[in-house]
Motif scaffolding. Structure first.
Motif: not given
Lengths: 75, 699
Positions: B311-329
């Motif tokens: 889950f830690a790496s999944l979190s990291e992964w979404t942060r990296n591939i999705m555009p930065a912004g409140p939704f990604t956060n």
């Protein structure tokens, strides 16, 4: 003194004579505890309570207070 | 595809009814609840020959149609209501070949309802070993039915059963015994008053009130000259009914069943000699418990670590591939860590359900109830309270439901009220991280101090449950008919399929139930922590940067400072500051205060909340732990997590009633808000007091 299931020794058997109908839960009757049936004391927990009985092939455990209500005749 | 055939599976407990259900439906089943009550509703689809299908409902086990519990009442309410969507086209009564006499009681009652009824005689594979022979022809003729000789274990006879279900229209609906013979005059009056009704159905409606309050029999009296009998007369008639039915069954079995006692070898007697022994019985029980707890903690640590890192790496992964912004956060900081917080409990819960289901399937649980009854009664509990107290170490929700088969209402209520003291798996992550912080990783007399602390916490949980049960027993003034009957079933080798389905179903419902709450809380928390009113929050960057001295501190420190300044001025920070005066005497700061408050939804959010609040961005324990170790007490100075504040926090979590789902289930089971509110107030006040004393004494 009346002889009841609570007075059985381990391995001893008796025939259920009768009981005070209003105090015996229906569920016990439904599980086979009926007048005329054979009852054997299989095992007791410490202080002889609860008691593990074999009533006509139906194995069940009841508390001593209930066992005291079921009158038997030794065989 | 035409209409499905509605089939209800009915039977005594311990007849292998669920095994038959599993064989008929395979994995084609689902578990839900009956509307408004928490009785489990198991249903599934069975494929019949010639392309037809049957909808199978596995009704709760019952000894008769005279309900004495909520579970049993479900059976009667369904059978009495022709308009119910699930009303059976055909009823299948499952019996155990070794207890045929007792099982047939229920069969004759259902037959009296004039529903087509098939009799399944299960465990046919044991007949040879027990020296039993049956004359199916005689039994079928006398019982007016079709009989399927089945072994769910060996998977024999199931196809024949399906064939019978398919041809259910050929089965006679004629009762095999008319209940009216127990009091012809009374039933004649009944028939005259309600000419178009099945007599036995009327009788059941009338007597439900005697045993159970839910069915309103006064609807029968209204506008009618018919007068029913007094309760004790009705009860006597019910007993007469039981005796008459047994007489019929005895006569029947004299012809249809032969038992050759010589060839019967009894494993039960030999096992019971040891397992219910007044000394060895207890020794074995505590060894079994020890093995279970050892196994749960040792075996589940590997999958738990795996889930944690995934889950830690999944979190990291979404942060990296999705555009930065409140939704990604929201996804990477709110939802994913929140989900991880649920999934991480799956291994432990699954192992616990695995063991509990082994104990129940094998028949051993009844022996434990037998052994413990006398001891538990001293505390106002019943031997049957052992099952909820043991399951409570996984989760209080199934434990509260497991209290249902305690007949005595007072004993059942006390069990429900004290179960939340047992150390459930949601407390575990809190315990683990606090223990790692404040208890040295050293040995004392060969025992690891951290492990010892954990064990003491478990003992405190059980101990408090027993002591409060004792107190409740003294102060609660409830008169309830006290009786205790438990069947001691035969020992059986647990069936892999049953255990597996049970574990999957129970785990699934835990994850979905708890999951929704944890998910909601983590989203709310994330929003509260990510937004704030006024300048303090919106201009955090400038404010902190203006105070920042680049010569003294490295750049990474600045970012963290901005983040924590922002947090302090976010909505959650403002809330936290407001409750700070209440938690300071316990040795906590406002961040712990927030974690505690959010834990009232569910304890397991504690670590996740601190993770969010400390803006570490990951749930990984080591980083949180380091952050926690570095926290400074705002008033006393020095580290925030000392021995004193750590112990205070551990004790708070041991006692406080922090679980909305448990409160909701207690409300459902007790039918009033009174008990859950009392639990919430008393347990939490007690927790606060103990934590306060602990901190003030130890600091």
């Amino acid at each position: 003194m009346k002889l009841t299931v609570a007075h059985l020794q381990r391995g001893q058997r008796g025939i259920i004579k009768e009981f005070i109908v209003d105090k015996i839960p229906l569920k016990l009757l439904e599980m086979g505890c009926l007048p005329g049936n054979l009852v054997e004391l299989v095992q007791t927990a410490p202080f002889r309570d609860p008691m593990y009985l074999n009533i006509n092939g139906s194995h069940l455990a009841i508390r001593k207070e209930t066992a005291l209500l079921i009158e038997i005749e030794l065989i | 595809m035409g209409k499905q055939i509605n089939v209800s599976l009915i039977g005594n407990p311990n007849t292998g009814k669920t095994s038959v259900f599993n064989q008929l439906t395979g994995l084609n089943q689902q578990v839900g609840n009956y509307p408004g009550i928490t009785v489990e509703k198991k249903e599934g689809v069975c494929k019949l020959p010639r392309g037809l299908k049957a909808h199978i409902l596995d009704l709760p086990g019952t000894y008769s149609l005279n309900a004495s519990s909520l579970d049993e009442n479900v059976v009667i309410e369904l059978l009495l209501n022709k308009n119910d969507r699930d009303f059976p086209d055909v009823a299948v009564v499952v019996s155990d070949v070794e207890n045929l006499k007792r099982n047939l009681l229920l069969f004759t009652q259902i037959k009296d309802l004039e529903i087509p009824t098939i009799l399944v005689i299960n465990m046919a594979d044991r007949m040879v070993r027990k020296g039993i022979t049956l004359d199916i022809g005689i039994l079928e003729a006398k019982l007016n039915t079709k009989i399927a000789l089945v072994s769910a274990r060996k998977n024999t006879g199931i196809e024949e059963l399906k064939e019978m279900i398919l041809n259910y229209r050929q089965i006679s609906t004629e009762p095999c015994l008319h209940a009216s013979i127990m009091d012809p005059e009374y039933f004649e009056r009944l028939r005259k008053a309600f000419p178009n009704q099945s007599l036995y159905k009327l009788w059941l409606v009338i007597t439900q009130d005697v045993n159970f309050g839910n069915v309103n029999r006064h609807s029968l009296d209204n506008g009618n000259s018919f007068h029913t009998k007094s309760n004790s007369d009705l009860k006597r008639l019910q007993q007469k009914e039981t005796i008459l039915r047994y007489q019929f069954i005895n006569g029947l079995l004299k012809e249809g069943l032969k038992v050759d006692l010589k060839s019967a070898t009894d494993l039960r007697i030999r096992l019971d000699r040891i397992l219910t022994h007044r000394v060895w019985g207890y020794v074995i029980f505590f060894m079994v418990l020890l093995i279970i707890f050892q196994a749960i903690y040792n075996w589940s640590s590997y999958p738990m670590d795996f889930i944690d890192t995934t889950f830690a790496s999944l979190s990291e992964w979404t942060r990296n591939i999705m555009p930065a912004g409140p939704f990604t956060n929201l996804i990477s900081e709110g939802i994913i860590p929140g989900l991880g917080g649920i999934v991480i409990f799956i291994p432990q819960i699954a192992f616990l359900f695995f063991f509990i289901s082994l104990l129940e399937e094998s028949g051993y649980m009844s022996r434990v109830v037998f052994l413990m009854d006398r001891i538990m009664r001293r505390f106002g509990l019943s031997g049957k309270s052992v099952v909820p107290l043991v399951s409570g170490t996984a989760c209080a929700i199934p434990a509260v439901m497991a209290a249902r088969n305690i007949e005595n209402w007072k004993e059942r209520l006390i069990t429900i009220l004290v179960v939340p003291f047992t150390t459930c798996s949601a407390r575990l992550p809190v315990y683990l991280i606090i223990i790692a912080l404040v208890i040295p990783d050293e040995s004392f007399l060969g025992f690891n101090l951290q492990g010892l602390t954990l064990m003491i916490l478990y003992l405190i949980g059980f101990g408090t449950a027993l002591v409060s049960a004792w107190i409740l027993n003294k102060i609660l003034n409830i008169k309830s008919k006290s009786y205790f009957v438990i069947e001691m079933p035969n020992y059986k080798l647990p069936m892999v399929k049953n255990v597996a389905i049970n574990v999957v179903e129970k785990t699934k419902s835990f994850v979905l139930g708890a999951g929704k709450i944890i998910l909601a809380i983590s989203i709310i928390l994330w929003v509260l922590a990510s937004y704030g009113p006024g300048d303090g929050f919106n201009n955090a960057e400038e404010i902190v940067t203006s105070k920042y001295n680049p010569e003294q501190e490295p750049e990474t420190n600045l970012e963290e400072k901005i983040a924590s300044y922002k947090l302090e001025h976010s909505y959650i920070g403002i809330l936290g500051k407001a409750i700070e005066p209440a938690v300071t005497p316990l040795g906590y700061d406002w961040k712990i205060g927030i974690a505690i408050v959010s834990s009232f939804a569910a304890r397991e959010v504690f670590v996740g909340t601190l993770a969010t609040i400390y803006s570490v961005g990951s749930d990984e324990e080591e980083t949180i732990k380091n952050r926690m170790a570095a926290e400074v007490n705002p008033i006393l100075g020095g580290p925030l997590f000392t021995f004193a504040s750590g112990i205070s926090l551990l004790l708070f979590y041991a006692f406080a009633m922090q679980c909305m789902s448990t409160l909701a289930i207690v409300k459902k089971e007790t039918n009033t808000w009174k008990w859950p509110i009392l639990q919430l107030v008393i347990m939490s006040a007690f927790a606060y007091l103990v934590a306060l004393i602990a901190f003030q004494v130890l600091k």
